[in-house]
Design an enzyme around this catalytic site. Structure first.
Site, short mmCIF file in Angstrom:
data_model
loop_
_atom_site.label_atom_id
_atom_site.label_comp_id
_atom_site.label_asym_id
_atom_site.label_seq_id
_atom_site.Cartn_x
_atom_site.Cartn_y
_atom_site.Cartn_z
N GLY A 204 0.82 -1.22 0.00
CA GLY A 204 0.00 0.00 0.00
C GLY A 204 0.85 1.26 0.00
O GLY A 204 0.55 2.25 -0.69
N ASP B 115 8.81 -8.16 4.79
CA ASP B 115 7.61 -8.69 5.44
C ASP B 115 7.78 -10.19 5.65
O ASP B 115 8.41 -10.86 4.84
CB ASP B 115 6.36 -8.43 4.58
CG ASP B 115 5.09 -8.50 5.40
OD1 ASP B 115 4.45 -7.44 5.60
OD2 ASP B 115 4.72 -9.61 5.87
N CYS C 294 -0.81 -4.21 13.95
CA CYS C 294 -1.69 -3.41 14.81
C CYS C 294 -2.36 -4.23 15.90
O CYS C 294 -2.91 -3.67 16.84
CB CYS C 294 -2.74 -2.72 13.95
SG CYS C 294 -3.63 -3.87 12.90
C1 SAM Z 1 -0.49 -3.84 9.11
S1 SAM Z 1 0.27 -4.97 8.03
C2 SAM Z 1 1.05 -3.91 6.85
C3 SAM Z 1 0.27 -3.74 5.62
C4 SAM Z 1 0.93 -2.98 4.51
N1 SAM Z 1 1.14 -1.59 4.80
C5 SAM Z 1 0.10 -3.14 3.25
O1 SAM Z 1 -0.12 -2.15 2.56
O2 SAM Z 1 -0.35 -4.25 2.98
C6 SAM Z 1 1.65 -5.53 8.97
C7 SAM Z 1 2.57 -6.46 8.22
O3 SAM Z 1 3.72 -6.71 9.02
C8 SAM Z 1 4.16 -8.03 8.79
N2 SAM Z 1 4.98 -8.38 9.96
C9 SAM Z 1 4.56 -8.65 11.21
N3 SAM Z 1 5.62 -8.82 12.04
C10 SAM Z 1 6.73 -8.67 11.28
C11 SAM Z 1 8.12 -8.71 11.58
N4 SAM Z 1 8.56 -8.96 12.81
N5 SAM Z 1 9.00 -8.50 10.57
C12 SAM Z 1 8.55 -8.24 9.31
N6 SAM Z 1 7.25 -8.19 8.99
C13 SAM Z 1 6.34 -8.38 9.96
C14 SAM Z 1 2.86 -8.82 8.62
O4 SAM Z 1 3.08 -9.99 7.88
C15 SAM Z 1 1.96 -7.81 7.89
O5 SAM Z 1 2.00 -7.99 6.50
#
Ligand code: SAM
Length: 352
Positions: A13, A32, A77
């Site tokens: 996004g 990610d 989140c």
């Molecule tokens: C709120 S989403 C982000 C969405 C993103 N902005 C989009 O447009 O799709 C949070 C993302 O962080 C990733 N995530 C969670 N913990 C993580 C970590 N420790 N290291 C890297 N990625 C992580 C999850 O897989 C998820 O895709």
């Protein structure tokens, strides 16, 4: 050229928002841990290096090598959502964010000049938020905070989110803003672009269907202001792929359950509920359903939700991604237009 790190990149996004703003940039890495999100990302942006690993597993020397100008990030989140346990800094899903704030940013010689962070509303009451502000103040960042929803800009979808934009300026230790703003300026240029991307499709409208109109303000569910004229509000109609879609209709059993707990809107609506990652799995509080012109009730398709999130029209989900997976990824994602407006403000670009 701006060197961008897209952290917690999901389906990109933030990347789409950079494109909307037309910045001269290069994404040096998108990081990610979700391989499904990464598959969707790489299918849309095949030239971006994607790292399928945890943020906290990436050593300092790699961050030095990247020498990024800007960090764009949407940390998970769940540790801050009202429905969750609100374990905040004790939730292991906050580890990546803590690592950035406590280890990387303090030690990094080549600190990013800019930071943009997105999270759920409620993040502003967390310890993680306090850690963020303390760290930014320690390393001389100016910052501005916002609570914004696309519905304020006439885009018919509620998605109230916390945003922070920060900029590092030498000798600027004493200026920061603790006030969280619920309005923003400098959005007109991108607003015109979104109107062109999703023009009014008047041909769907029936003359006698008007009951959804003008309910936008009382359905807005928070106190932020509508920032455009009421005659400019966009309709759900403008974001549909087609009005009818038998593949997405609810069956009898689903209908019985849904009618009691779901928000059901028509193509005339100027609003819809926030689409969460559980859309299509549960009914209550996960997003609106759609009543077609022939009075059938269906789900919004992933492409229609991507439209409401202002993703570009050519954004796609590869064939191997299921509908459920697409809903889940979109539910975790963000509104591209709102992030675009924040980028305009961060880089102080003119709105004309
Ligand atoms: C709120 S989403 C982000 C969405 C993103 N902005 C989009 O447009 O799709 C949070 C993302 O962080 C990733 N995530 C969670 N913990 C993580 C970590 N420790 N290291 C890297 N990625 C992580 C999850 O897989 C998820 O895709």
């Amino acid at each position: 050229m701006l060197r961008v790190l897209e952290l917690f990149s999901g389906i990109g996004g933030m990347h789409c928002a950079l494109d909307l703003v037309d910045l001269n940039y290069e994404i040096i890495a998108a990081i990610d841990i979700n391989p499904i999100a990464n598959l969707v990302y790489s299918s849309n942006f095949p030239n971006v290096p994607i790292m399928n690993r945890t943020i906290e597993g990436i050593p300092l020397n790699q961050w030095e090598k990247w020498h990024a100008d800007i960090w764009l990030m949407s940390p998970p989140c769940q540790p801050f959502t009202r429905q969750g346990k609100q374990e905040d800094l004790n939730d292991r899903r906050t580890n990546g964010f803590i690592y950035l704030m406590k280890t990387i940013l303090p030690q990094l010689q080549s600190k990013p000049k800019y930071i943009l962070l997105e999270n759920v509303s409620g993040f502003e009451y967390s310890q993680a938020h306090q850690l963020l502000l303390n760290t930014l103040e320690t390393y001389n960042y100016y910052y501005q905070q916002y609570l914004l929803s696309p519905i304020q800009f006439g885009i018919p979808n509620s998605r109230l989110r916390y945003y922070l934009i920060a900029k590092q300026e030498e000798k600027s230790i004493d200026i920061h803003s603790s006030l969280i703003q619920t309005r923003i300026s400098n959005f007109e240029r991108l607003y015109k672009k979104i109107r062109q991307q999703f023009p009014s499709k008047e041909f769907f409208l029936e003359e006698n269907s008007f009951y959804e109109n003008d309910q936008i303000t009382n359905k807005c569910s928070h106190s932020s202001e509508i920032l455009i004229d009421s005659n400019q509000l966009m309709l759900i109609n403008d974001f549909l792929i087609s009005n009818e879609n038998s593949n997405f209709e609810l069956d009898e059993k689903q209908l019985k359950r849904a009618l009691h707990v779901c928000d059901i809107i028509t193509c005339h609506a100027k609003r819809s509920f926030c689409f969460t990652k559980s859309y299509g799995k549960y009914f209550e509080g996960t997003g609106s359903l759609f009543r077609t012109l022939s009075n059938r009730i269906r789900y919004f398709t992933p492409q229609e939700i991507a439209n409401l999130h202002c993703f570009p029209l050519n954004y796609h989900f590869p064939e191997q991604i299921t509908i459920r997976q697409a809903y889940s990824l979109l539910g975790n994602s963000l509104n591209v237009f709102v992030v675009g407006v924040l980028l305009e403000n961060l880089f102080e670009r003119s709105s004309t």
